[in-house]
Design a protein around this motif. Structure first.
Motif, short mmCIF file in Angstrom:
data_model
loop_
_atom_site.label_atom_id
_atom_site.label_comp_id
_atom_site.label_asym_id
_atom_site.label_seq_id
_atom_site.Cartn_x
_atom_site.Cartn_y
_atom_site.Cartn_z
N MET A 53 0.64 -1.03 0.35
CA MET A 53 0.03 -0.05 0.29
C MET A 53 1.39 0.98 -0.76
O MET A 53 0.26 2.60 -0.18
CB MET A 53 -0.81 0.33 0.90
CG MET A 53 -2.30 -1.46 0.95
SD MET A 53 -3.34 -1.29 2.81
CE MET A 53 -2.33 -2.69 3.69
N CYS A 54 2.29 1.17 -0.11
CA CYS A 54 3.36 2.33 0.11
C CYS A 54 3.50 3.09 -1.48
O CYS A 54 4.44 3.39 -1.61
CB CYS A 54 4.93 2.48 0.70
SG CYS A 54 4.20 1.66 2.85
N ALA A 59 6.34 -5.23 -2.17
CA ALA A 59 6.33 -6.14 -1.33
C ALA A 59 7.29 -6.90 -0.73
O ALA A 59 8.07 -7.52 -1.93
CB ALA A 59 5.20 -6.41 -1.23
N ALA A 60 7.87 -7.27 0.21
CA ALA A 60 9.34 -8.18 -0.10
C ALA A 60 8.82 -9.36 0.44
O ALA A 60 7.28 -9.22 1.53
CB ALA A 60 10.30 -7.09 1.27
N ARG A 75 6.67 -18.57 4.71
CA ARG A 75 6.95 -16.94 4.20
C ARG A 75 5.85 -16.48 3.80
O ARG A 75 4.95 -16.39 3.48
CB ARG A 75 7.63 -17.20 2.68
CG ARG A 75 9.20 -18.75 2.84
CD ARG A 75 9.80 -18.64 1.37
NE ARG A 75 9.05 -19.09 0.85
CZ ARG A 75 8.96 -19.47 -0.22
NH1 ARG A 75 9.32 -18.82 -1.00
NH2 ARG A 75 8.22 -20.13 -1.26
N PHE A 76 6.25 -14.76 3.66
CA PHE A 76 4.70 -13.72 3.76
C PHE A 76 5.16 -12.37 2.41
O PHE A 76 6.55 -11.98 2.73
CB PHE A 76 4.04 -13.99 4.92
CG PHE A 76 5.02 -12.70 5.41
CD1 PHE A 76 4.86 -11.50 5.76
CD2 PHE A 76 6.04 -13.54 6.59
CE1 PHE A 76 6.35 -10.74 6.37
CE2 PHE A 76 6.73 -12.20 7.76
CZ PHE A 76 6.31 -10.95 7.48
N LEU A 77 4.65 -12.13 2.24
CA LEU A 77 4.85 -10.97 1.52
C LEU A 77 4.38 -9.64 2.56
O LEU A 77 3.46 -9.88 3.47
CB LEU A 77 4.13 -10.73 0.43
CG LEU A 77 4.71 -11.49 -1.23
CD1 LEU A 77 3.40 -11.02 -2.13
CD2 LEU A 77 6.18 -11.42 -1.38
N GLY A 78 4.75 -8.61 2.96
CA GLY A 78 4.96 -7.64 3.75
C GLY A 78 5.16 -6.27 3.00
O GLY A 78 6.43 -6.15 1.81
N CYS A 79 5.14 -4.84 4.07
CA CYS A 79 5.15 -4.16 3.32
C CYS A 79 6.91 -4.17 3.39
O CYS A 79 7.65 -4.80 4.10
CB CYS A 79 4.93 -2.77 4.08
SG CYS A 79 5.48 -1.03 3.33
N SER A 80 7.30 -3.37 2.52
CA SER A 80 9.27 -3.17 2.84
C SER A 80 9.96 -2.16 3.82
O SER A 80 10.63 -2.60 4.11
CB SER A 80 9.51 -3.01 0.88
OG SER A 80 9.19 -1.57 0.82
N ASP A 119 6.94 4.85 9.19
CA ASP A 119 6.28 4.80 7.60
C ASP A 119 5.63 3.58 6.81
O ASP A 119 5.53 3.98 5.99
CB ASP A 119 6.74 5.94 6.97
CG ASP A 119 8.03 5.10 6.44
OD1 ASP A 119 8.28 4.62 6.77
OD2 ASP A 119 8.65 5.69 5.92
N ALA A 120 5.78 2.51 7.66
CA ALA A 120 5.14 0.90 7.40
C ALA A 120 3.61 0.87 6.97
O ALA A 120 3.06 1.16 7.69
CB ALA A 120 5.60 -0.31 7.66
N CYS A 121 3.83 0.33 5.71
CA CYS A 121 1.48 0.07 5.95
C CYS A 121 1.13 -1.02 6.30
O CYS A 121 2.46 -1.84 7.03
CB CYS A 121 1.40 0.27 3.98
SG CYS A 121 1.46 -1.19 3.48
N ASP A 122 0.49 -1.71 5.91
CA ASP A 122 0.11 -2.80 7.01
C ASP A 122 0.16 -3.96 5.58
O ASP A 122 -0.72 -5.32 6.02
CB ASP A 122 -1.44 -2.91 7.89
CG ASP A 122 -1.48 -1.61 8.91
OD1 ASP A 122 -0.10 -1.96 9.72
OD2 ASP A 122 -2.31 -1.09 9.42
N TYR A 123 0.67 -3.63 4.44
CA TYR A 123 0.44 -4.49 4.05
C TYR A 123 0.88 -6.22 4.13
O TYR A 123 2.61 -6.09 4.48
CB TYR A 123 1.09 -4.73 2.45
CG TYR A 123 0.48 -5.62 1.71
CD1 TYR A 123 0.00 -5.84 0.40
CD2 TYR A 123 1.74 -6.37 0.73
CE1 TYR A 123 -0.37 -6.75 -0.24
CE2 TYR A 123 1.41 -7.45 0.17
CZ TYR A 123 0.31 -7.97 -0.53
OH TYR A 123 0.80 -8.69 -1.42
#
Length: 110
Positions: free
Chosen positions: A19-20, A24-25, A38-43, A49-53
């Motif tokens: 969402m930033c 995604a990392a 494993r998961f994808l999350g905000c980089s 300043d991270a989003c909640d992705y």
């Protein structure tokens, strides 16, 4: 990284944006309940300043795998704690030896 479900496993097919607006990392969870997943999350994860992705990439891990991974993590943490304790003990003994030598030198000079 878009994902398709193939035989119960998520397959990464292209880059996904969080969402930033950044890519995604791919990360690995080391929590007790999801060790090794494993998961994808905000980089920017971990920053203010991270989003909640967040999106899981792996299927739910078998309970036995969780048990093994958590045991390995405990052993690694225990080993690190023992090594730190040994280092502190070594430093303590070096300081003690230096103090003994200084006292002997002062006694010999007087």
């Amino acid at each position: 990284m878009a994902m398709e479900n193939v035989d119960g496993y998520a397959q990464i097919t292209e880059q996904t944006m969080c969402m930033c607006g950044k890519n995604a990392a791919m990360k690995t969870s080391w929590t007790k309940n999801n060790s090794g997943r494993r998961f994808l999350g905000c980089s920017f994860y971990g920053r203010l300043d991270a989003c909640d992705y967040f999106k899981w990439v792996d299927p739910i891990v078998h309970p036995r795998y969780k048990s093994v991974i958590n045991g390995l993590l405990r052993n690694a943490n225990h080993k690190d704690a023992l090594e730190n304790k040994m280092q502190r003990n070594l430093m303590y003994h070096r300081i003690l030896l230096a103090m003994v030598v200084m006292v002997l030198l002062v006694c010999c000079v007087i």
